[in-house]
Design a protein around this motif. Structure first.
Motif, PDB file in Angstrom:
ATOM      1  N   GLY A 187      46.727  64.293  49.920  1.00 18.70           N
ATOM      2  CA  GLY A 187      47.663  64.650  50.918  1.00 18.70           C
ATOM      3  C   GLY A 187      48.403  63.608  51.834  1.00 18.70           C
ATOM      4  N   ALA A 188      48.624  62.310  51.345  1.00 21.83           N
ATOM      5  CA  ALA A 188      49.203  61.417  51.978  1.00 21.83           C
ATOM      6  C   ALA A 188      49.846  60.403  51.091  1.00 21.83           C
ATOM      7  CB  ALA A 188      48.319  60.455  52.909  1.00 21.83           C
ATOM      8  N   THR A 189      50.835  59.799  51.151  1.00 19.56           N
ATOM      9  CA  THR A 189      51.610  58.799  50.282  1.00 19.56           C
ATOM     10  C   THR A 189      51.165  57.317  50.756  1.00 19.56           C
ATOM     11  OG1 THR A 189      53.659  59.832  50.418  1.00 19.56           O
ATOM     12  CG2 THR A 189      53.672  57.652  49.801  1.00 19.56           C
ATOM     13  N   VAL A 190      50.523  56.636  49.610  1.00 20.83           N
ATOM     14  CA  VAL A 190      49.878  55.091  49.841  1.00 20.83           C
ATOM     15  C   VAL A 190      50.799  54.256  48.942  1.00 20.83           C
ATOM     16  CG1 VAL A 190      47.843  56.136  50.472  1.00 20.83           C
ATOM     17  CG2 VAL A 190      48.134  55.761  48.298  1.00 20.83           C
ATOM     18  N   ASP A 191      50.686  53.222  49.241  1.00 17.78           N
ATOM     19  CA  ASP A 191      51.293  51.812  48.465  1.00 17.78           C
ATOM     20  C   ASP A 191      50.184  51.502  47.525  1.00 17.78           C
ATOM     21  OD1 ASP A 191      53.688  52.277  49.485  1.00 17.78           O
ATOM     22  OD2 ASP A 191      53.384  51.024  50.985  1.00 17.78           O
ATOM     23  N   ILE A 192      50.177  51.367  46.252  1.00 18.60           N
ATOM     24  CA  ILE A 192      49.271  50.706  45.467  1.00 18.60           C
ATOM     25  C   ILE A 192      49.728  49.525  44.613  1.00 18.60           C
ATOM     26  CG2 ILE A 192      47.595  51.334  43.333  1.00 18.60           C
ATOM     27  CD1 ILE A 192      47.812  54.223  44.506  1.00 18.60           C
ATOM     28  N   ALA A 193      48.772  48.412  44.637  1.00 18.57           N
ATOM     29  CA  ALA A 193      49.033  47.342  43.929  1.00 18.57           C
ATOM     30  C   ALA A 193      48.470  47.392  42.532  1.00 18.57           C
ATOM     31  CB  ALA A 193      48.722  46.027  44.664  1.00 18.57           C
ATOM     32  N   VAL A 194      49.144  47.546  41.683  1.00 25.42           N
ATOM     33  CA  VAL A 194      48.385  47.811  40.242  1.00 25.42           C
ATOM     34  C   VAL A 194      48.418  46.618  39.251  1.00 25.42           C
ATOM     35  CG1 VAL A 194      48.522  50.296  40.435  1.00 25.42           C
ATOM     36  CG2 VAL A 194      50.215  48.975  39.397  1.00 25.42           C
ATOM     37  N   GLU A 195      49.400  45.834  39.586  1.00 27.20           N
ATOM     38  CA  GLU A 195      49.772  44.609  38.680  1.00 27.20           C
ATOM     39  C   GLU A 195      48.598  43.893  38.147  1.00 27.20           C
ATOM     40  OE1 GLU A 195      51.991  40.509  38.629  1.00 27.20           O
ATOM     41  OE2 GLU A 195      53.176  42.381  39.281  1.00 27.20           O
ATOM     42  N   GLN A 196      47.737  43.629  39.182  1.00 27.43           N
ATOM     43  CA  GLN A 196      46.460  42.823  38.754  1.00 27.43           C
ATOM     44  C   GLN A 196      45.690  43.539  37.898  1.00 27.43           C
ATOM     45  OE1 GLN A 196      44.342  41.137  42.075  1.00 27.43           O
ATOM     46  NE2 GLN A 196      42.883  40.157  40.845  1.00 27.43           N
ATOM     47  N   ASP A 197      45.376  44.854  38.088  1.00 22.87           N
ATOM     48  CA  ASP A 197      44.556  45.621  37.283  1.00 22.87           C
ATOM     49  C   ASP A 197      44.896  45.772  36.112  1.00 22.87           C
ATOM     50  OD1 ASP A 197      42.521  45.910  39.129  1.00 22.87           O
ATOM     51  OD2 ASP A 197      43.230  47.864  39.963  1.00 22.87           O
ATOM     52  N   ILE A 198      46.375  46.015  35.648  1.00 22.05           N
ATOM     53  CA  ILE A 198      46.855  46.174  34.467  1.00 22.05           C
ATOM     54  C   ILE A 198      46.756  45.000  33.556  1.00 22.05           C
ATOM     55  CG2 ILE A 198      49.303  46.442  33.510  1.00 22.05           C
ATOM     56  CD1 ILE A 198      49.879  48.293  35.699  1.00 22.05           C
ATOM     57  N   LEU A 199      47.068  43.848  34.363  1.00 20.79           N
ATOM     58  CA  LEU A 199      46.964  42.706  33.590  1.00 20.79           C
ATOM     59  C   LEU A 199      45.633  42.141  33.134  1.00 20.79           C
ATOM     60  CD1 LEU A 199      49.804  40.388  35.318  1.00 20.79           C
ATOM     61  CD2 LEU A 199      49.765  41.507  33.043  1.00 20.79           C
ATOM     62  N   SER A 200      44.819  42.540  34.001  1.00 21.76           N
ATOM     63  CA  SER A 200      43.325  42.069  33.605  1.00 21.76           C
ATOM     64  C   SER A 200      42.902  43.281  32.386  1.00 21.76           C
ATOM     65  CB  SER A 200      42.332  42.520  34.873  1.00 21.76           C
ATOM     66  OG  SER A 200      40.913  42.306  34.600  1.00 21.76           O
ATOM     67  N   ASP A 201      43.181  44.182  32.445  1.00 24.35           N
ATOM     68  CA  ASP A 201      42.758  45.178  31.463  1.00 24.35           C
ATOM     69  C   ASP A 201      43.371  44.846  30.094  1.00 24.35           C
ATOM     70  OD1 ASP A 201      41.607  47.646  30.384  1.00 24.35           O
ATOM     71  OD2 ASP A 201      43.592  48.244  29.993  1.00 24.35           O
ATOM     72  N   ASN A 202      44.757  44.376  30.320  1.00 24.34           N
ATOM     73  CA  ASN A 202      45.452  43.822  28.988  1.00 24.34           C
ATOM     74  C   ASN A 202      45.146  42.772  28.519  1.00 24.34           C
ATOM     75  OD1 ASN A 202      48.360  43.846  27.475  1.00 24.34           O
ATOM     76  ND2 ASN A 202      48.054  41.861  28.180  1.00 24.34           N
ATOM     77  N   ASN A 203      44.616  41.679  29.423  1.00 24.42           N
ATOM     78  CA  ASN A 203      43.969  40.500  28.792  1.00 24.42           C
ATOM     79  C   ASN A 203      42.518  40.665  28.140  1.00 24.42           C
ATOM     80  OD1 ASN A 203      46.248  39.033  29.734  1.00 24.42           O
ATOM     81  ND2 ASN A 203      45.410  38.569  31.622  1.00 24.42           N
ATOM     82  N   ARG A 204      42.042  41.586  28.749  1.00 28.72           N
ATOM     83  CA  ARG A 204      40.688  41.881  28.249  1.00 28.72           C
ATOM     84  C   ARG A 204      40.888  42.442  26.639  1.00 28.72           C
ATOM     85  NH1 ARG A 204      38.166  46.468  27.226  1.00 28.72           N
ATOM     86  NH2 ARG A 204      39.342  47.748  28.673  1.00 28.72           N
ATOM     87  N   VAL A 205      41.720  43.502  26.594  1.00 28.42           N
ATOM     88  CA  VAL A 205      41.885  43.858  25.142  1.00 28.42           C
ATOM     89  C   VAL A 205      42.757  42.864  24.619  1.00 28.42           C
ATOM     90  CG1 VAL A 205      43.181  45.616  23.635  1.00 28.42           C
ATOM     91  CG2 VAL A 205      42.303  46.213  26.074  1.00 28.42           C
ATOM     92  N   ALA A 206      43.527  42.001  25.016  1.00 31.19           N
ATOM     93  CA  ALA A 206      44.097  40.649  23.980  1.00 31.19           C
ATOM     94  C   ALA A 206      42.913  39.828  23.347  1.00 31.19           C
ATOM     95  CB  ALA A 206      45.067  39.991  24.942  1.00 31.19           C
ATOM     96  N   ARG A 207      41.901  39.624  24.307  1.00 30.19           N
ATOM     97  CA  ARG A 207      40.792  38.940  23.830  1.00 30.19           C
ATOM     98  C   ARG A 207      40.023  39.397  22.707  1.00 30.19           C
ATOM     99  NH1 ARG A 207      40.466  37.915  29.290  1.00 30.19           N
ATOM    100  NH2 ARG A 207      38.745  39.362  29.620  1.00 30.19           N
ATOM    101  N   GLN A 208      40.125  40.679  22.688  1.00 23.80           N
ATOM    102  CA  GLN A 208      39.349  41.600  21.681  1.00 23.80           C
ATOM    103  C   GLN A 208      40.307  41.421  20.287  1.00 23.80           C
ATOM    104  OE1 GLN A 208      38.987  45.459  23.350  1.00 23.80           O
ATOM    105  NE2 GLN A 208      37.032  45.008  24.362  1.00 23.80           N
TER     106      GLN A 208
END
Length: 249
Positions: free
Chosen positions: A27-48
């Protein structure tokens, strides 16, 4: 606007926040910083990906460039010339926002190719590439990944490649490395394409190389014309040597 790296402004729906597991309030609008999580997940899959391709004896080559620089044409001619040498261990993952035109061009050469359509995405990421490789299952091969035409966002995303190649046509100007420094800073190779057009454009090879070396002093150059065949022998020699040694040099 990119739906995966968030390089454009977009409103994320409540349902999408749930799907991605992002923190939010009801029920509220929030600002979310997602870049770090996106890149962290991407780098994990890249290592795989990197470990998987190493185990499969593949050398993965990430081809990046602006639209229209000649990536697919260079790839086609590279495949043809490798085939003339009796080298046919090639597989391709194609990335475009829409259509499977480029994958079709590669398949007509008798090479397995999987098309990824990113739609409103401006680059490939490691998970997309991993899923595409599931269809190929190439072994002991050169695995080419032709990224979406863009010199900005692909610089952020490791795909697990052993070799990142930035392709630059002389028609784009010799100051391109200074305009897009992050891409050139992360590249192993700079292929300078369409050199047959040098007499007709205000672009100088030495100035282009100097500008690239200002950004990345270790970058290596190949000068080619995909339409005329110039420089392709040296380029193919290098690719073959990488596969023989199973590493990017």
């Amino acid at each position: 606007m990119c739906s995966t790296c968030g390089c454009g402004d977009r409103e994320m729906s409540h349902e999408e926040m749930h799907r991605q597991g992002l923190p939010h309030t009801h029920g509220a609008t929030v600002d979310i910083a997602v870049e770090q999580d996106i890149l962290s997940d991407n780098n994990r899959v890249a290592r795989q990906n990197r470990a998987r391709w190493s185990a499969m004896g593949c050398v993965a080559v990430n081809l990046v460039s602006s639209p229209g620089s000649g990536k697919t044409a260079l790839l086609e001619q590279t495949i043809v010339r490798l085939g003339e040498r009796g080298f046919r261990r090639v597989a391709v993952i194609e990335g475009d926002q829409h259509t499977d035109n480029d994958a079709g061009r590669i398949r007509r050469l008798g090479v397995p190719a999987v098309q990824i359509n990113t739609h409103n995405g401006c680059h490939l990421d490691a998970r997309m590439v991993a899923e595409a490789y599931d269809e190929l299952q190439a072994r002991d091969s050169l695995l080419f990944i032709e990224n979406v035409g863009n010199l900005v966002c692909p610089a952020m995303f490791d795909l697990g490649e052993q070799l990142r190649v930035v392709l630059l046509s002389v028609t784009e100007g010799d100051d391109k490395p200074l305009k897009y420094p992050y891409m050139f800073a992360g590249a192993d190779i700079c292929v300078i394409n369409k050199i047959d057009l040098l007499p007709y454009v205000d672009s100088r090879l030495e100035r282009l190389k100097e500008n690239a070396l200002k950004i990345n002093s270790e970058i290596r150059f190949f000068e080619t014309s995909a339409t005329r065949g110039t420089g392709l022998a040296l380029w193919c020699d290098y690719l073959c040597s990488c596969l023989e040694r199973r590493e990017a040099i």
